[in-house]
Structures are given as structure tokens and as C-alpha cells.
Design a protein around this motif. Sequence first.
Motif, mmCIF file in Angstrom:
data_model
loop_
_atom_site.group_PDB
_atom_site.id
_atom_site.type_symbol
_atom_site.label_atom_id
_atom_site.label_comp_id
_atom_site.label_asym_id
_atom_site.label_seq_id
_atom_site.Cartn_x
_atom_site.Cartn_y
_atom_site.Cartn_z
ATOM 1 N N LEU A 117 -40.225 23.298 9.319
ATOM 2 C CA LEU A 117 -40.531 21.766 9.429
ATOM 3 C C LEU A 117 -39.212 20.881 9.439
ATOM 4 C CD1 LEU A 117 -43.495 21.904 6.759
ATOM 5 C CD2 LEU A 117 -43.779 21.281 9.344
ATOM 6 N N GLU A 118 -38.344 21.330 8.798
ATOM 7 C CA GLU A 118 -37.223 20.446 8.556
ATOM 8 C C GLU A 118 -36.769 20.165 10.168
ATOM 9 O OE1 GLU A 118 -33.874 20.815 5.144
ATOM 10 O OE2 GLU A 118 -34.714 22.825 5.674
ATOM 11 N N LYS A 119 -36.622 20.983 10.817
ATOM 12 C CA LYS A 119 -36.253 20.953 12.223
ATOM 13 C C LYS A 119 -37.191 20.116 13.154
ATOM 14 C CE LYS A 119 -33.883 25.258 12.523
ATOM 15 N NZ LYS A 119 -33.481 26.667 13.272
ATOM 16 N N LEU A 120 -38.638 20.387 13.000
ATOM 17 C CA LEU A 120 -39.496 19.802 13.676
ATOM 18 C C LEU A 120 -39.851 18.297 13.287
ATOM 19 C CD1 LEU A 120 -42.153 22.596 14.212
ATOM 20 C CD2 LEU A 120 -40.615 21.692 15.748
ATOM 21 N N MET A 121 -40.017 17.932 12.115
ATOM 22 C CA MET A 121 -40.264 16.772 11.566
ATOM 23 C C MET A 121 -39.526 15.640 12.219
ATOM 24 S SD MET A 121 -41.344 17.533 7.671
ATOM 25 C CE MET A 121 -41.161 15.871 7.106
ATOM 26 N N LYS A 122 -38.266 15.727 12.534
ATOM 27 C CA LYS A 122 -37.365 14.612 12.986
ATOM 28 C C LYS A 122 -37.602 14.024 14.085
ATOM 29 C CE LYS A 122 -33.396 16.667 10.476
ATOM 30 N NZ LYS A 122 -32.152 17.323 10.312
ATOM 31 N N ASN A 123 -38.651 14.806 14.985
ATOM 32 C CA ASN A 123 -39.035 14.540 16.372
ATOM 33 C C ASN A 123 -40.076 13.791 16.482
ATOM 34 O OD1 ASN A 123 -36.710 15.993 17.362
ATOM 35 N ND2 ASN A 123 -37.995 17.891 17.209
ATOM 36 N N TYR A 124 -40.862 13.700 15.447
ATOM 37 C CA TYR A 124 -42.255 12.860 15.122
ATOM 38 C C TYR A 124 -42.128 11.637 14.306
ATOM 39 C CZ TYR A 124 -43.339 17.519 17.266
ATOM 40 O OH TYR A 124 -43.481 18.777 17.861
ATOM 41 N N ALA A 125 -43.131 10.866 15.007
ATOM 42 C CA ALA A 125 -43.465 9.573 14.205
ATOM 43 C C ALA A 125 -44.025 9.873 12.757
ATOM 44 C CB ALA A 125 -44.242 8.377 15.006
ATOM 45 N N TYR A 126 -45.190 10.711 12.844
ATOM 46 C CA TYR A 126 -46.223 10.930 11.811
ATOM 47 C C TYR A 126 -46.206 12.529 11.820
ATOM 48 C CZ TYR A 126 -47.371 6.305 11.079
ATOM 49 O OH TYR A 126 -47.045 4.741 10.790
ATOM 50 N N VAL A 127 -46.125 13.079 10.576
ATOM 51 C CA VAL A 127 -46.455 14.314 10.077
ATOM 52 C C VAL A 127 -47.746 14.321 9.321
ATOM 53 C CG1 VAL A 127 -45.598 16.783 9.089
ATOM 54 C CG2 VAL A 127 -43.991 15.080 10.441
ATOM 55 N N VAL A 128 -48.819 15.203 9.550
ATOM 56 C CA VAL A 128 -49.871 15.244 8.795
ATOM 57 C C VAL A 128 -50.145 16.796 8.453
ATOM 58 C CG1 VAL A 128 -52.325 15.042 8.866
ATOM 59 C CG2 VAL A 128 -50.816 13.372 10.092
ATOM 60 N N VAL A 129 -50.037 16.945 6.952
ATOM 61 C CA VAL A 129 -49.979 18.282 6.582
ATOM 62 C C VAL A 129 -51.371 18.595 5.928
ATOM 63 C CG1 VAL A 129 -48.897 19.976 5.137
ATOM 64 C CG2 VAL A 129 -47.502 18.062 6.000
ATOM 65 N N ASP A 130 -52.180 19.702 6.379
ATOM 66 C CA ASP A 130 -53.370 19.982 5.775
ATOM 67 C C ASP A 130 -52.965 21.249 5.058
ATOM 68 O OD1 ASP A 130 -55.950 20.496 5.290
ATOM 69 O OD2 ASP A 130 -56.359 21.547 6.929
ATOM 70 N N ASN A 131 -53.003 21.291 3.620
ATOM 71 C CA ASN A 131 -53.002 22.325 2.696
ATOM 72 C C ASN A 131 -53.956 22.842 2.182
ATOM 73 O OD1 ASN A 131 -50.096 21.317 2.415
ATOM 74 N ND2 ASN A 131 -50.907 19.460 1.679
ATOM 75 N N GLU A 132 -53.700 24.161 1.584
ATOM 76 C CA GLU A 132 -54.562 25.008 0.895
ATOM 77 C C GLU A 132 -54.777 23.988 -0.357
ATOM 78 O OE1 GLU A 132 -52.795 28.633 -0.609
ATOM 79 O OE2 GLU A 132 -50.817 27.890 -0.250
ATOM 80 N N ALA A 133 -55.600 24.691 -1.204
ATOM 81 C CA ALA A 133 -56.293 24.174 -2.513
ATOM 82 C C ALA A 133 -55.103 23.958 -3.670
ATOM 83 C CB ALA A 133 -57.317 24.734 -3.238
#
Length: 254
Positions: A117-133
Motif C-alpha cells: 500500500l505504501e508504494k501504491l497509494m501515492k499514485n491515486y487520488a482516493y484509496v478506499v479500504v474495505d476491512n474485516e470486522a
Amino acid sequence: MSRTIALAGKGGTGKTTTAALLIRHLIKTGRTPILAVDADPNANLNELLGVDVDVTLGEIKNELRTAVPDSMARGDFIEMRLNEAVIETDDFDLIVMGQPEGPGCYCAAHAFLSQALEKLMKNYAYVVVDNEAGMEHLSRLNMRNIDHLLVVSDASSRGVMTAGRIAELIKPLQLEVGTVWLLVNRAPQEIPQTLDDYVQKICDEKDMKFLGYLKESQEVFEAEIARRPLLELVDNTEIVKEASQLFEKILKGA
């Protein structure tokens, strides 16, 4: 600069459905590029977005034990497989954690995802994370800087109480969260006053902003039964209009 919106809540509240509707809204309003992250070992966000998953980060993590060629540096192998794990579409990209094989907890796979994620997030305007409970996984993912945490509850006092407890975990887990929102999902058409009073009480006590109620939707139910992506919902569908109004409160920082 990326803005991160993470979803949390107990199982069965509709977090994944909410995440898919949020991604749909971001696409429709031109807030791209978008990275969707399915951080639930029981991954199914891809189904609601209408894409297939070929490889998950959990599978790649397991490959690191035995599958790295002698002729390739470990870092090069990881970078190659990470690129293959990103599912690219015209409207969004998706990366799936998946479920690692073998015994043991998911901690190593979560750490692996955090590096990706650290590498990928920088390339996007929005990051939406769907998590477990729950919330502990956000700490294991090293996602300590979250712009918006959207806690999803069902329309019950017990669900709202659980949402409040989830919000309480931010401080002991040392998460840096800009705003914590409460969304009551699958709500009835008429909201009982007792529920509304309790929602306001919990929001005040736990320092959450109340986003609103998202009503029970026949259109969403039919789409999920037919295994149709929620991205295909018609714009004037009631659930789409309601969700869009609520999401704008988050995106505009209301």
C-alpha cells in the motif's frame, strides 16, 4: 496527495456494499484515479465491482517461502508479483489481500499488504479500504494515517453500541484518523425515535460524526442475488441518490 477512506464495523453490517457504492460515487463524480483495497481475508469486494481476481497478496506472501527464483533478487520478485496483483480497470484499480494458506495468523500477510500500500497509494487520488470486522487489522496494516474512518452499523441499538466501541479503539491502536463517521445501514423507512436518540448519544460520547441513515434497498438486494456489480445500478435508483448525498458530506468534509 491521496485521501484514504477506511471502512470498519462488525460483520454483516454491509461494509463491502457501502465500499462498492462509495467507489461508484467517486467514479461518477470524476474523483479518480481510485485504488480499492480489499483487506478482508474473506474477500468479495471484487464481485460487487464486477472484476475477477487472479492473484492475491496472501498468495504472493506464501510464494516468498519457496517460489523466488535463484536468479532473481527477492525485491525484484516482490515488485513483479505486486504489479501482477493489481487489477486494473478503466475506472479504478483493485488489490486484494486474500487469505494466506497454511496455519497461523494473518499478521505477516497484513504487514506485506502495508508495504504494498505504501508504494501504491501515492499514485491515486482516493484509496478506499474495505476491512474485516474490527480495527486491529488497521494497526497491523500500518495504516496509521486515515483521512476518514467510516464505521458502519446496522439499525439496532446493539449495532450502534458496537460501532462506538470500534471508535474507541483508535487511541490505544495509535491510529491517526482525521474524522470518524457513523453510518447506520439497512435502516427502515421510518426511523424509531428511540434509535435516533441512541445514535446521537453514542456519537456524542465517542466523538463520532453521524453521517446518516442508508435505507434498506430492494435494488441492492436484487443485484447481489443476481451477482450483478453495484457499479451497474441506475443513477436515479433511490439507494444511489441517498448514498451519494451522504458520501458528499465526507468528501466535502461536512
